[in-house]
Structures are given as C-alpha cells and as structure tokens.
Design a protein around this motif. Structure first.
Motif: not given
Length: 384
Positions: A80-82, A337-339, A345-349, A358-359
């Motif tokens: 997700g952050i690649r 970002q959030l794990f 999964r790593v998430v690009n917020l 809803e972040v």
C-alpha cells in the motif's frame, strides 16, 4: 544520553563511485516526482523515510497466511505504500527487530522476525534501512549477523549494526544520480542487554561527539548529504522529550567550514508519530511512528491505536549553487499512514480518504501532531 568511548576515529573504506558499495538509481530518466537537471547538469533527488518495522506475533502469522503457509510473505503487507517508496531515488526504512533462525519466530518481548521481511522491504522499493534499536541484541550477535546477511541477500543496504569492526567503521553510502548519501544510525540503548566486551562496535549507541565525528568523516570522504537515524525519545509521548530537543539542537548546529555536518535527522522508537521541525536550518523528524506492528498496548497495558499510526517523510534535495555548497531541501512532505491490524496491511491514509474510507479523523490527528512545532511555517506540506 548514552555514551560509548571509541579507541580510534572512524575509518572510512567506502568507495564513493558506482559499484557494489553504492546503490545507484542514476539510470532512471527524469519523471514526475524526480527533480529535473539544473543548469550545471546536476539533478536533485527525492529521499523517502519511514518508521519502525516491528513484527509482533500477529504480523508474523499474517505473513505466513499471505504465503499460503509455505514460508512468509511480507510483500502484500507493504504494498500500500509502494507508490511512495518505489518512485523515490532513495527510500529508507527502520528495521527495528533482528531476524531469527526459525522455525519459531517471536514477537514481543524478544523479537526474532522471519528473514523474509527483507524480501518484502526490497520489493516495496526500499534501498536501505537503519538497524540500530533497543531490540538489536534480542538474539545476540547471531541475530545481528542473520539480519544483515538477509538484508544483503535482498539487496537492501543497512546502517547502525555491524558484523565486524571494519563494517562498523564504514559508512553506508547510497547513490542518487550525482549525489552520494551517507546513512548513519544509532540507538539510545539495547534494553539493558550487554554488548560483548570484545565486540562493543556491534551496535551504534547514541553519543553526540561520535555522531558528529562520524558525520564529518563521511563528509570528508565525499558524502554530499549526511542522513542520521536516531532511535530515541519517550515511548507513547506525542511531543519530543527534552533529550531529543537538546540533541537535535546541538547536532544541527554542528558545522564545518560554515556547512552543516548533518543534513537530515530521522527519528524512531516512540511508537507514535511525533513532530517534524526545521532546527538550525535542518529538517528533523522526531518520530515517524510504527509502520508495521501488531495491536499495541501502552505502558498502562491499555490498547492504544496510536501505536499503528505513522508517517513517511519525503524530502526533495537540490544540488548546491556553488561547488562545495550544501544540497538544500527544496520541498519537505509527510505522508500519513496506518497499519490495519485486522487486514495486515499498511494504508496510505490520503489515498484511502480519496476512495471514501472513513479515516479523516485519524489522518487529521497525525497531521496536527506532525505540524505541532511550526513545521508548516517552514514549508512542510502533506503529500499523497
């Protein structure tokens, strides 16, 4: 601050030309996100850095599931952050744990991670990682050796721990076009686990005089940019502590011939995102937070979702305007970002927000902490 004496000055044996000692991306033509060449023919570069990779038991089990039970696959976890790490000229991670011998890998309190983590980091676009942390001695000297061997096999450079005294005294240098970037790394402690008396160089410990000495030696050997990773601070504290603030001030004030000895400071360890700040003209990230970690509990034993929040820093450097001058940061960005523990999964917020997730409250909390020491006034912006 922890100090350690040295018997001799840093001896740099690194070759600052192309080859195995340097990881180059100068084959890459200019593209969006890559600074164009200047009138002098030198091209600037982008550097991305991210926080602690700290695989707890649940993270290890997720990687085993993603591999279908045959080994461990950390690539989906980091995918997700690649989009942020891979396009950068240089991308740096913080590998907080050491790799175990298997088959029984462990999380907290003594971390022994699968060596496949290194393959996941390489596939995500990381060029190098800092490895000095309070967990560097969790599996003794053998843990350090296994970790660095695995990173070498994956083609990921490393700084902060060493297998030999020669390696400890050799700066890690990466190439970004014409720029030579020295990466140095240190930790405040090893959780009380002692370094072997005959191998005190195995883990770089924070010592202000030593850091300055190492930075000056790297510069003298030809480094254009000196990046220092520091495993420091107070866990679960949003604000940098007094020792962080004092060390940041003194390190960024250090200069030789009017040129700062250190060009960027990257902080880890606190488990939560901390502020970015321009100190004496140099960018400091006090804490990037945990990029990968299981469900985190704070010192009161209470689940704390802040332990799964972090940032990536992205800095665009421009070539000096005169020979021997400083490579200046012309654009400074942070990416929240959030794990996602449940999904592993790593998430690009920002990207998640754009797709309707809803972040926003989580993203905004990270933004407020990052900007809490006035970085916006110095040009820090939130990137995608």
């Amino acid at each position: 601050m922890i100090t350690r004496s040295r018997q001799a000055a840093l001896i740099l044996t690194v070759v600052l030309a192309a080859g195995a000692a340097c990881q180059a991306r100068d084959h890459r033509p200019p593209e969006p996100g890559h600074p164009a060449p200047t009138a002098t023919g030198l091209r600037g570069f982008t550097l991305v850095a991210s926080g602690d990779v700290l695989p707890h038991d649940s993270v290890i089990e997720r990687a085993r599931f993603d591999a279908g039970g045959a080994g461990y696959d950390f690539r989906p976890m980091l995918a997700g952050i690649r989009s942020v790490t891979d396009p950068a000229d240089v991308a740096l991670c913080h590998m907080e744990t050491v790799y175990g011998a298997g088959p029984d890998y462990t999380g907290y309190p003594l971390f022994r991670s699968p060596p496949e983590v290194a393959d996941g980091l390489a596939a995500t676009g990381y060029d190098g990682c800092s490895t000095a942390s309070n967990h560097s001695m969790d599996d003794g000297i053998e843990g350090i050796r296994r970790t660095l061997d695995a990173l070498d096999r994956a083609g990921v450079r490393h700084a902060g721990t060493a297998r030999t005294e020669r390696e400890a005294r050799t700066a890690t240098v990466l190439r970004a076009g014409a720029a030579r970037i020295a990466h140095l790394a240190y930790t405040y402690d090893t959780n009380g686990l002692p370094l072997p008396p005959d191998q005190p160089w195995a883990v770089g410990l924070i010592d202000e005089a030593r850091i300055v000495e190492d930075a000056r030696a790297a510069r003298k050997a030809g480094a254009d940019v000196v990046v220092v990773s520091l495993h420091w601070g107070t866990e679960w504290q949003d604000a940098p502590d007094e020792r962080q603030l004092a060390l940041a001030r003194s390190l960024t004030a250090s200069a030789t011939g009017g040129r700062p000895d250190i060009d960027l400071i990257l902080g880890t360890h606190a488990h939560v995102p901390q502020a970015y700040e321009k100190v004496n003209g140099t960018w400091v990230i006090y804490g990037m937070g945990d990029q990968v970690a299981g469900e985190m509990t704070n010192h009161e034993g209470v689940h704390d979702p802040r332990g799964n929040l972090s940032t990536l820093g992205r800095f665009t450097f421009a070539p000096p305007k005169r020979p021997g001058g400083r490579w200046e940061v012309t654009r400074a960005e942070f990416v929240p970002q959030l794990f996602d523990v449940d999904a592993g999964r790593v998430v690009n917020l920002n990207r998640a927000l754009a797709t309707g997730a809803e972040v926003q409250s989580v993203r905004d909390r990270i933004r407020d902490v990052v900007l809490s020491r006035g970085a916006a006034q110095d040009g820090l912006v939130m990137g995608e």
